[in-house]
Design a protein around this motif. Structure first.
Motif, mmCIF file in Angstrom:
data_model
loop_
_atom_site.group_PDB
_atom_site.id
_atom_site.type_symbol
_atom_site.label_atom_id
_atom_site.label_comp_id
_atom_site.label_asym_id
_atom_site.label_seq_id
_atom_site.Cartn_x
_atom_site.Cartn_y
_atom_site.Cartn_z
ATOM 1 N N UNK A 72 -2.177 -8.874 9.587
ATOM 2 C CA UNK A 72 -2.994 -9.800 10.388
ATOM 3 C C UNK A 72 -2.209 -10.397 11.556
ATOM 4 N N UNK B 34 0.828 -1.206 0.000
ATOM 5 C CA UNK B 34 0.000 0.000 0.000
ATOM 6 C C UNK B 34 0.865 1.261 0.000
ATOM 7 N N UNK B 35 1.976 1.224 0.721
ATOM 8 C CA UNK B 35 2.859 2.393 0.757
ATOM 9 C C UNK B 35 3.334 2.769 -0.647
ATOM 10 N N UNK C 121 1.321 -1.440 16.316
ATOM 11 C CA UNK C 121 1.428 -0.579 15.136
ATOM 12 C C UNK C 121 2.905 -0.370 14.792
ATOM 13 N N UNK C 122 3.204 -0.105 13.512
ATOM 14 C CA UNK C 122 4.587 0.192 13.140
ATOM 15 C C UNK C 122 5.067 1.502 13.780
ATOM 16 N N UNK C 123 6.388 1.686 13.782
ATOM 17 C CA UNK C 123 6.939 2.950 14.275
ATOM 18 C C UNK C 123 6.484 4.118 13.404
ATOM 19 N N UNK C 124 6.646 5.326 13.957
ATOM 20 C CA UNK C 124 6.190 6.538 13.290
ATOM 21 C C UNK C 124 7.128 6.991 12.225
ATOM 22 N N UNK C 125 6.873 8.127 11.597
ATOM 23 C CA UNK C 125 5.829 9.088 11.952
ATOM 24 C C UNK C 125 4.416 8.541 11.721
ATOM 25 N N UNK C 126 3.464 9.262 12.263
ATOM 26 C CA UNK C 126 2.054 8.860 12.127
ATOM 27 C C UNK C 126 1.554 9.304 10.758
ATOM 28 N N UNK C 127 1.323 8.342 9.875
ATOM 29 C CA UNK C 127 0.902 8.683 8.515
ATOM 30 C C UNK C 127 -0.608 8.647 8.341
ATOM 31 N N UNK C 128 -1.360 8.535 9.420
ATOM 32 C CA UNK C 128 -2.824 8.634 9.288
ATOM 33 C C UNK C 128 -3.214 9.956 8.613
ATOM 34 N N UNK C 129 -2.641 11.103 9.020
ATOM 35 C CA UNK C 129 -3.011 12.347 8.316
ATOM 36 C C UNK C 129 -2.577 12.355 6.855
ATOM 37 N N UNK C 130 -1.504 11.629 6.536
ATOM 38 C CA UNK C 130 -1.083 11.542 5.136
ATOM 39 C C UNK C 130 -2.127 10.802 4.311
ATOM 40 N N UNK C 131 -2.640 9.711 4.853
ATOM 41 C CA UNK C 131 -3.670 8.961 4.126
ATOM 42 C C UNK C 131 -4.935 9.804 3.971
#
Lengths: 341, 341
Positions: free
Chosen positions: A251, A229-230, A256-266
């Protein structure tokens, strides 16, 4: 083995991360007596699918977790050996959710009769069943590919992905598969007719993907997540559609993976590119759409336009190892376990 | 000021993070001569909107960035003072993308005539214009609220959010607003008729939100991102819809937040809950849907069913400070700058 013995595989403990053989227990128990409206089914084939990993956990999910010491669930094709329901008789071929075991006692309302004398009864677990329906719904109802658009399919050699790509080709799209390793990629192109297939394990996978989609990506059928997906995210076109069918890469994750937090990127990419990203679970859609799917898919299969490769493992006791391998991408085609002739 | 002088505000430099007054320059230049098919418009009102922050940057976005030394863009309502096009005459009221300036030279094809003698010509910049259309499209075409569903609206006191909530009420939903501070929350409930409104600045905001939506969230209209989205995400119901209209919390961000990386958490939630999350930009939809919007909204406004509160700043030279305040949530209602009577 006595005729009333039932060999089965139960959930012995919940996995932490990847499942191990110790999470499963093989045991033999007596087959329960039938109540009114119940049917005893001899399982012949059972289907192994990635969603089962979620049911082994007790985290919140879309399905109830399997209880400890309960039999592992699975879609099955089998034969009726005894019936206390007027609609089923000994010898009927049936589709059930019969689980990892020789015999299942199933309520008649949860059984579907299959036509007698099928060449490939196990197809009811793949191209004509849940994986095929998953591909059909996710691609056509959410992905909505148009002629000449670019469709990228993750896990392209698997049962869902291979069917997604074949339907997308039927709809006139350019189709790029992503699979794990050169052998799987070869079959994606040569057997399933994708325009190209990229090895997600290649060191320069993201670069290869970028080159393979000079016009960007209009539909991305998500089955994997993680680094696949990246690589896809920056290539999504304006008005792209992303059906989210599975996320096998995560699964077995325990954090969660290490940051940065890419939720805002998505979220920002969804906004800027006006993308629709939509999760789905095929069990929501049987009532409305399964008949349409069956009509489409049986005609495509009969005409040789869509096909499936099965990876048949022999013997119930081999199901745990086959399932563990499935989560690691070791299967080659739709994984089914043959329990009996 | 001579009649040919044009006072205007140009982009002096690109902001790093939040814009400052130094990013803008006020200057007076001569009004250009009109070419064939062009119209000279005296701007009376200009609209200030969060999307303008994106155009001040040269990062990839859905619109071309404003060039350094070019006039700041903005939707405007004004009056024709000279015309070299047969469809427009001196005195016509018009809607244009006239920018932060006294006078704009506009091609006739980019002008829309407004009815003469409007009580509220500035409504063409808010409830009857872009923000109203944004609310209508995002809520009805993506959010698709059903009676008795729970709709949560971010930036609920703003022009888009306040209209989203009022339309959702008309459709029979239960509507919870989120706004910055108790004064804004009060107006969201008392003036706009939401069922409740929560202050996103409250220390226990996430807890309050959880209590306010006992049946979960079916539609979340995203205008904000950041901590507001973080509180919403675990409350989204199966089959929830998330129209992504804006992400004002991150517009001034210069880097991603620290980890862990929650991109897989978002994707996993979309899958598990079968959520549709879809970004949109209203400029994609004028051709198809603007007439339908105008028909709906003018009847609702005429019947007093949907209303707007305007925050009118007097004087062109105050536009930069007003815009900087808008990104900090300091405005109260739809922000417009009155340049001339």
């Amino acid at each position: 083995m006595r005729s009333t013995d039932n060999r089965r595989i139960v959930l012995a403990s919940r996995p932490k991360g990847a499942p191990t053989p110790e999470n499963f227990r093989f045991e033999t128990v007596a087959t329960p007596a039938l109540g009114e409206g119940e049917v005893l089914v001899r399982n012949q084939f059972l289907s192994l699918d990635p969603y089962m990993r979620g049911r082994m956990s007790d985290a919140k999910s879309y399905a109830q977790p399997i209880a400890i010491d309960a039999v592992m669930g699975a879609g099955t094709v089998g034969r009726v050996v005894a019936s206390k329901d007027k609609n089923f008789a000994e010898g009927d071929a049936v589709l059930a959710f019969g689980g990892w075991q020789d015999y299942a006692v199933v309520e008649a309302k949860d059984l579907a009769k299959l036509p007698a004398g099928l060449d490939h009864p196990s197809y009811a677990l793949s191209i004509l069943g849940m994986p095929g329906f998953t591909a059909w719904h996710g691609l056509l109802k959410i992905g909505e590919p148009k002629p000449n658009e670019t469709v990228v399919v993750a896990a392209a050699s698997g049962p869902v992905g291979s069917i997604v790509g074949q339907i997308a080709k039927l709809k006139g799209a350019r189709v790029i598969g992503i699979a794990g390793g050169p052998d799987k990629c070869r079959t994606v192109v040569e057997d399933f007719g994708f325009d190209a297939c990229l090895d997600r394990k290649a060191a320069d996978f993201a670069e290869q993907l970028k080159k393979a989609v000079p016009d960007g990506i209009d539909v991305y059928f998500e089955n994997v997540g993680g680094q696949v997906f990246d690589a896809v995210l920056p290539l999504l076109n304006v008005h792209a559609r992303v059906p989210v069918c599975g996320l096998i890469a995560s699964y077995n994750a325990t954090s969660l993976p290490d940051g940065p937090d890419r939720l805002p990127l998505l979220a920002g990419t969804l906004l800027r590119q006006r993308i629709r990203m939509q999760g789905f679970i095929i069990s929501d859609h049987y009532g409305d759409e399964f008949a349409d799917f069956q009509r489409d898919m049986s005609s495509w299969v009969a005409a040789g336009k869509v096909k499936i490769i099965e990876d048949v493992v022999e013997g119930l006791k081999n199901a745990p190892d086959a399932f563990i391998g499935l989560l690691e991408g070791q299967n080659f085609g739709k994984l089914v376990v043959k329990i009996a002739d």
